[in-house]
Design an enzyme around this catalytic site. Structure first.
Site, PDB file in Angstrom:
ATOM      1  N   HIS A  13       0.875  -1.197   0.000  1.00  0.00           N
ATOM      2  CA  HIS A  13       0.000   0.000   0.000  1.00  0.00           C
ATOM      3  C   HIS A  13       0.899   1.230   0.000  1.00  0.00           C
ATOM      4  O   HIS A  13       1.485   1.577   1.022  1.00  0.00           O
ATOM      5  CB  HIS A  13      -0.890   0.003   1.245  1.00  0.00           C
ATOM      6  CG  HIS A  13      -1.818   1.184   1.307  1.00  0.00           C
ATOM      7  ND1 HIS A  13      -3.171   1.058   1.499  1.00  0.00           N
ATOM      8  CD2 HIS A  13      -1.603   2.521   1.195  1.00  0.00           C
ATOM      9  CE1 HIS A  13      -3.733   2.251   1.506  1.00  0.00           C
ATOM     10  NE2 HIS A  13      -2.791   3.166   1.336  1.00  0.00           N
ATOM     11  N   HIS A  15       1.559   5.389  -1.696  1.00  0.00           N
ATOM     12  CA  HIS A  15       1.202   6.548  -2.525  1.00  0.00           C
ATOM     13  C   HIS A  15       2.498   7.134  -3.063  1.00  0.00           C
ATOM     14  O   HIS A  15       3.332   7.611  -2.279  1.00  0.00           O
ATOM     15  CB  HIS A  15       0.485   7.610  -1.689  1.00  0.00           C
ATOM     16  CG  HIS A  15      -0.765   7.103  -1.037  1.00  0.00           C
ATOM     17  ND1 HIS A  15      -2.000   7.186  -1.625  1.00  0.00           N
ATOM     18  CD2 HIS A  15      -0.960   6.467   0.150  1.00  0.00           C
ATOM     19  CE1 HIS A  15      -2.914   6.645  -0.826  1.00  0.00           C
ATOM     20  NE2 HIS A  15      -2.304   6.194   0.255  1.00  0.00           N
ATOM     21  N   ASN A  41      -5.230   7.129  -5.996  1.00  0.00           N
ATOM     22  CA  ASN A  41      -5.928   8.379  -5.643  1.00  0.00           C
ATOM     23  C   ASN A  41      -5.176   9.614  -6.129  1.00  0.00           C
ATOM     24  O   ASN A  41      -4.851  10.506  -5.367  1.00  0.00           O
ATOM     25  CB  ASN A  41      -6.210   8.453  -4.129  1.00  0.00           C
ATOM     26  CG  ASN A  41      -4.964   8.474  -3.276  1.00  0.00           C
ATOM     27  OD1 ASN A  41      -3.913   7.974  -3.672  1.00  0.00           O
ATOM     28  ND2 ASN A  41      -5.062   9.054  -2.094  1.00  0.00           N
ATOM     29  N   LYS A  99      -9.410  -0.459  -5.658  1.00  0.00           N
ATOM     30  CA  LYS A  99      -9.426   0.224  -4.372  1.00  0.00           C
ATOM     31  C   LYS A  99     -10.766   0.902  -4.114  1.00  0.00           C
ATOM     32  O   LYS A  99     -11.242   1.668  -4.952  1.00  0.00           O
ATOM     33  CB  LYS A  99      -8.299   1.269  -4.347  1.00  0.00           C
ATOM     34  CG  LYS A  99      -8.233   2.119  -3.084  1.00  0.00           C
ATOM     35  CD  LYS A  99      -7.742   1.350  -1.885  1.00  0.00           C
ATOM     36  CE  LYS A  99      -7.942   2.119  -0.593  1.00  0.00           C
ATOM     37  NZ  LYS A  99      -6.711   2.497   0.059  1.00  0.00           N
ATOM     38  N   HIS A 136     -10.441   1.093   2.047  1.00  0.00           N
ATOM     39  CA  HIS A 136     -10.223   2.113   3.078  1.00  0.00           C
ATOM     40  C   HIS A 136     -11.422   2.000   4.010  1.00  0.00           C
ATOM     41  O   HIS A 136     -12.512   2.459   3.680  1.00  0.00           O
ATOM     42  CB  HIS A 136     -10.120   3.519   2.473  1.00  0.00           C
ATOM     43  CG  HIS A 136      -9.796   4.550   3.514  1.00  0.00           C
ATOM     44  ND1 HIS A 136      -8.566   5.141   3.631  1.00  0.00           N
ATOM     45  CD2 HIS A 136     -10.544   5.040   4.546  1.00  0.00           C
ATOM     46  CE1 HIS A 136      -8.562   5.960   4.667  1.00  0.00           C
ATOM     47  NE2 HIS A 136      -9.756   5.922   5.240  1.00  0.00           N
ATOM     48  N   HIS A 174      -4.438  -0.621   6.058  1.00  0.00           N
ATOM     49  CA  HIS A 174      -3.933   0.169   7.197  1.00  0.00           C
ATOM     50  C   HIS A 174      -4.849   0.094   8.424  1.00  0.00           C
ATOM     51  O   HIS A 174      -5.398   1.087   8.878  1.00  0.00           O
ATOM     52  CB  HIS A 174      -3.683   1.627   6.798  1.00  0.00           C
ATOM     53  CG  HIS A 174      -4.704   2.258   5.884  1.00  0.00           C
ATOM     54  ND1 HIS A 174      -6.035   2.251   6.146  1.00  0.00           N
ATOM     55  CD2 HIS A 174      -4.559   2.917   4.705  1.00  0.00           C
ATOM     56  CE1 HIS A 174      -6.675   2.874   5.178  1.00  0.00           C
ATOM     57  NE2 HIS A 174      -5.803   3.276   4.285  1.00  0.00           N
ATOM     58  N   LEU A 219      -5.017   9.232   8.051  1.00  0.00           N
ATOM     59  CA  LEU A 219      -6.283   8.509   8.140  1.00  0.00           C
ATOM     60  C   LEU A 219      -6.072   7.069   7.713  1.00  0.00           C
ATOM     61  O   LEU A 219      -5.384   6.848   6.706  1.00  0.00           O
ATOM     62  CB  LEU A 219      -7.347   9.188   7.263  1.00  0.00           C
ATOM     63  CG  LEU A 219      -7.850  10.530   7.829  1.00  0.00           C
ATOM     64  CD1 LEU A 219      -8.682  11.273   6.806  1.00  0.00           C
ATOM     65  CD2 LEU A 219      -8.642  10.310   9.121  1.00  0.00           C
ATOM     66  N   ASP A 247       1.519   2.730   3.573  1.00  0.00           N
ATOM     67  CA  ASP A 247       0.650   3.902   3.415  1.00  0.00           C
ATOM     68  C   ASP A 247       1.483   5.178   3.447  1.00  0.00           C
ATOM     69  O   ASP A 247       1.012   6.223   3.914  1.00  0.00           O
ATOM     70  CB  ASP A 247      -0.459   3.940   4.478  1.00  0.00           C
ATOM     71  CG  ASP A 247      -1.566   4.923   4.117  1.00  0.00           C
ATOM     72  OD1 ASP A 247      -1.664   5.324   2.937  1.00  0.00           O
ATOM     73  OD2 ASP A 247      -2.325   5.311   5.024  1.00  0.00           O
TER      74      ASP A 247
HETATM   75  C1  NCD Z   1      -3.541   9.069   2.068  1.00  0.00           C
HETATM   76  C2  NCD Z   1      -3.073  10.103   1.027  1.00  0.00           C
HETATM   77  O1  NCD Z   1      -2.548  11.151   1.424  1.00  0.00           O
HETATM   78  O2  NCD Z   1      -3.200   9.855  -0.177  1.00  0.00           O
HETATM   79  N1  NCD Z   1      -3.591   9.697   3.358  1.00  0.00           N
HETATM   80  C3  NCD Z   1      -3.550   9.078   4.566  1.00  0.00           C
HETATM   81  O3  NCD Z   1      -3.725   9.745   5.585  1.00  0.00           O
HETATM   82  N2  NCD Z   1      -3.308   7.803   4.670  1.00  0.00           N
HETATM   83  C4  NCD Z   1      -4.853   8.491   1.665  1.00  0.00           C
HETATM   84  C5  NCD Z   1      -5.224   7.249   2.454  1.00  0.00           C
HETATM   85  O4  NCD Z   1      -4.638   6.190   2.282  1.00  0.00           O
HETATM   86  O5  NCD Z   1      -6.129   7.337   3.292  1.00  0.00           O
HETATM   87 ZN    ZN Z   2      -3.238   5.123   1.705  1.00  0.00          ZN
END
Ligand code: NCD
Ligand code: ZN
Length: 343
Positions: A13, A15, A41, A99, A136, A174, A219, A247
């Site tokens: 996971h 970003h 995202n 997702k 999520h 997460h 989150l 995450d």
């Molecule tokens: C993530 C993001 O910034 O893209 N933020 C987070 O707090 N984890 C989005 C997500 O996974 O919830």
């Molecule tokens: Zn995430």
């Protein structure tokens, strides 16, 4: 000096954003991980196979020279996703999951799903194809206390989905609560969960220690100590359906240090080092390799990696920031502080 050698891990996971931001952060992930599940995202969200293919090409073309790294792409589920699109994604061979963001639950989730029930026909198609749904798991009802949103999501949204689509494979992403740990443990082989390093290392006090700490806000939000303890107990047990997902979520410094700061903690700069610390504190270093390198590929039906990495017990200081764009930086977890393991 103490050291541990393990099979090269994967991040289930992550970003990595796009454009300049991606170019800045991707090396942190490729240094440690052989593969990563790439979150969709972006703005706009990656909702089609063609968009995921184009995103994949952008990732491959910005990999550092010697990087041996495979991006595992995902589709962003919306109210309008069709079963045909799911079939196309599955047939592409490079999309490994879909997702589900409840609309409004987190960063860049506004294009997400309004009523999950409306997506059930599409989820049934995924079940038929064996394509996992990544969730999520937080309700978005503003009347539900933010610390209860994961628990209520499991009760109100996730259980009905699993009951109605018996073959759907699900990763609850997460996880942060004892309820999530107990739920996943009691479920069958088709349900798994990822755990971040920050949820293993910190409880909600970390957001408020002596003042407000925006770089500890993510989150699902950090929870009470008793919930962190449940995460620790499950990694100590070596349960095969819990695995690594950082995450890591980079945001420009000014968007977090703001009157309405973004959710997301950047951990890619030291992901394995942070997990090693958490597992050492839990006296569970012997369980780290399966968590980081075996359980994920086993669940996704992918081969385990063959190369190895070594972590050494050696303190180093995390820099105050890392570059993100030409003008902006990202504040990493533990900025200006020590981490006791080094890759
Ligand atoms: C993530 C993001 O910034 O893209 N933020 C987070 O707090 N984890 C989005 C997500 O996974 O919830
Ligand atoms: Zn995430």
């Amino acid at each position: 000096m103490q050291s541990i050698t393990l099979t090269r891990p994967d991040d289930w996971h992550c970003h990595i954003r796009d454009g300049d931001e991606m170019a800045s952060v991707i090396g942190h992930s490729t240094r440690q991980f052989a593969r990563a599940i790439i979150m969709p995202n972006l703005k706009p969200a990656v909702t089609t196979t063609d968009e995921a293919g184009a995103y994949r090409q952008r990732i491959l073309s910005c990999l550092p020279g010697n990087a041996d790294f495979e991006p595992l792409m995902t589709l962003y589920l919306t109210d309008n996703t069709t079963s045909d699109e799911i079939k196309k994604a599955h047939d592409s061979g490079f999309i490994h999951a879909v997702k589900l963001y409840p609309s409004g639950a987190t960063t860049h989730s506004d294009a997400g799903v309004g009523q999950i029930k409306k997506t059930w026909p599409v989820l049934a198609k995924m079940a038929e194809l064996g394509m996992p749904l990544l969730v999520h798991g937080e309700v978005t009802d503003p009347d539900v206390d933010i610390f209860d949103r994961e628990k209520i999501f499991i009760e109100q949204q996730l259980i009905p989905v699993l009951d109605n689509i018996p073959d759907l494979r699900v990763v609850l992403e997460h996880i942060t609560t004892r309820e999530a740990v107990e739920f996943i443990s009691a479920e069958s082989e088709r349900v798994a969960a990822t755990i971040t390093a920050h949820h293993l290392l910190m409880n909600r006090n970390a957001m408020f220690n002596g003042g407000l700490h925006p770089h500890h806000y993510c989150l699902p939000v950090l929870k009470r100590e008793q919930h962190r303890q449940a995460l620790i107990e499950i990694i100590q047990s070596g349960h095969p359906r819990f695995f690594l997902g950082t995450d890591s979520a980079p945001h420009a410094r000014n968007t977090k240090e703001s009157s309405c700061g973004c959710a997301g903690i950047f951990t890619a700069h030291a992901a394995m080092e942070l997990y090693a610390e958490a597992f050492e504190q839990a006296q569970a270093l012997d369980k780290l390799e399966a968590f980081a390198s075996f359980n994920g590929p086993d669940f996704y039906g992918l081969p385990r990696n063959t190369k190895r990495i070594t972590l050494t017990k050696e303190s180093w200081q995390v820099p105050p920031d890392y570059p993100l764009t030409k003008t902006q930086s990202v504040i990493p977890l533990r900025a200006n502080e020590e981490i006791s393991w080094k890759l």
